[in-house]
Design a protein around this motif. Structure first.
Motif, PDB file in Angstrom:
ATOM      1  N   ARG A   1     -34.706   0.359   3.755  1.00 30.42           N
ATOM      2  CA  ARG A   1     -34.811   1.384   2.706  1.00 30.42           C
ATOM      3  C   ARG A   1     -35.862   1.075   1.644  1.00 30.42           C
ATOM      4  NH1 ARG A   1     -28.624   1.838   1.058  1.00 30.42           N
ATOM      5  NH2 ARG A   1     -29.654   1.420  -0.889  1.00 30.42           N
TER       6      ARG A   1
ATOM      7  N   SER B   1     -42.734   6.883   3.823  1.00 32.88           N
ATOM      8  CA  SER B   1     -41.554   7.539   4.393  1.00 32.88           C
ATOM      9  C   SER B   1     -40.918   6.720   5.509  1.00 32.88           C
ATOM     10  CB  SER B   1     -41.925   8.932   4.896  1.00 32.88           C
ATOM     11  OG  SER B   1     -42.388   9.718   3.819  1.00 32.88           O
TER      12      SER B   1
ATOM     13  N   VAL C   1     -36.160  11.300   1.978  1.00 32.62           N
ATOM     14  CA  VAL C   1     -37.232  10.326   1.767  1.00 32.62           C
ATOM     15  C   VAL C   1     -38.592  10.972   1.993  1.00 32.62           C
ATOM     16  CG1 VAL C   1     -38.215   8.158   2.599  1.00 32.62           C
ATOM     17  CG2 VAL C   1     -35.746   8.363   2.286  1.00 32.62           C
TER      18      VAL C   1
ATOM     19  N   SER D   1     -37.239   5.042   4.806  1.00 33.68           N
ATOM     20  CA  SER D   1     -36.123   5.603   5.575  1.00 33.68           C
ATOM     21  C   SER D   1     -35.646   4.633   6.657  1.00 33.68           C
ATOM     22  CB  SER D   1     -36.498   6.956   6.179  1.00 33.68           C
ATOM     23  OG  SER D   1     -37.576   6.823   7.073  1.00 33.68           O
TER      24      SER D   1
ATOM     25  N   ARG E   1     -31.111  10.144   3.261  1.00 31.19           N
ATOM     26  CA  ARG E   1     -31.436  10.700   4.563  1.00 31.19           C
ATOM     27  C   ARG E   1     -32.956  10.747   4.740  1.00 31.19           C
ATOM     28  NH1 ARG E   1     -28.153  14.237   2.250  1.00 31.19           N
ATOM     29  NH2 ARG E   1     -29.710  15.887   2.301  1.00 31.19           N
ATOM     30  N   ALA E   2     -33.392  10.737   5.974  1.00 32.92           N
ATOM     31  CA  ALA E   2     -34.831  10.740   6.260  1.00 32.92           C
ATOM     32  C   ALA E   2     -35.525  11.940   5.619  1.00 32.92           C
ATOM     33  CB  ALA E   2     -35.071  10.722   7.767  1.00 32.92           C
TER      34      ALA E   2
END
Length: 161
Positions: free
Chosen positions: A54, A46, A79, A50, A75-76
């Motif tokens: 990427r 993650s 992810v 993020s 977007r975080a």
């Protein structure tokens, strides 16, 4: 750190001798296994996916990035959801196999193990034929190839950062 013993009442445990001291509930052992194995894996995926690049190291070397369904940066939250769903089969397998090894909750062990295999297939199989896996569909993401101009950090280009 010593590995906690698990309380079980299987035929094997009755013949193995006296119960081990410091026995903890199975749920605490599950939590420990999760914190030691699955959580670091999800955090690594993650955080790297993020980030501005990427991608994990493997994706970067392969010229791949995680994007939203429109091709923009995911977007975080997307992810993190993607990686929690992707790790779910692994976690279910841990829970199922640990119970099978300890010979406790055998029906649940079999159910969790089979479910983990089904979910792993749902995450992997579509991706193998160019589609989006279950984890990408749930999170609204996709993995896409980036062009050579966008791969300045690829191995062998002399521009590793």
């Amino acid at each position: 750190m010593p590995i906690p013993a698990i309380a079980c009442t299987s035929p094997r445990s009755r013949t193995a001798g006296p119960a081990l001291p410091g026995v903890v509930p199975l749920i605490l052992a599950d939590l420990a296994i999760t914190l030691i194995t699955v959580v670091p894996y999800v955090v690594y995926l993650s955080v790297t996916e993020s980030s501005p690049r990427r991608a994990t190291l493997g994706k970067r070397w392969s010229g791949l990035v995680v994007a939203d369904v429109d091709g923009g940066a995911a977007r975080a939250g997307q992810v993190w959801l993607r990686n929690v769903v992707k790790a779910l089969p692994w976690q279910l397998a841990h829970l199922g196999v640990s119970r099978a090894i300890l010979e406790v909750q055998t029906p649940l062990a079999m159910t969790l193990t089979v479910l983990s295999l089904v979910l792993a297939g749902a995450c992997m199989a579509p991706a193998l034929v160019g589609g989006r896996g279950l984890h990408d569909r749930v999170a609204g993401t996709r993995v896409e190839r980036v062009g050579p101009a966008d791969r300045a950090d690829a191995p062998g280009t002399g521009t590793d950062r």
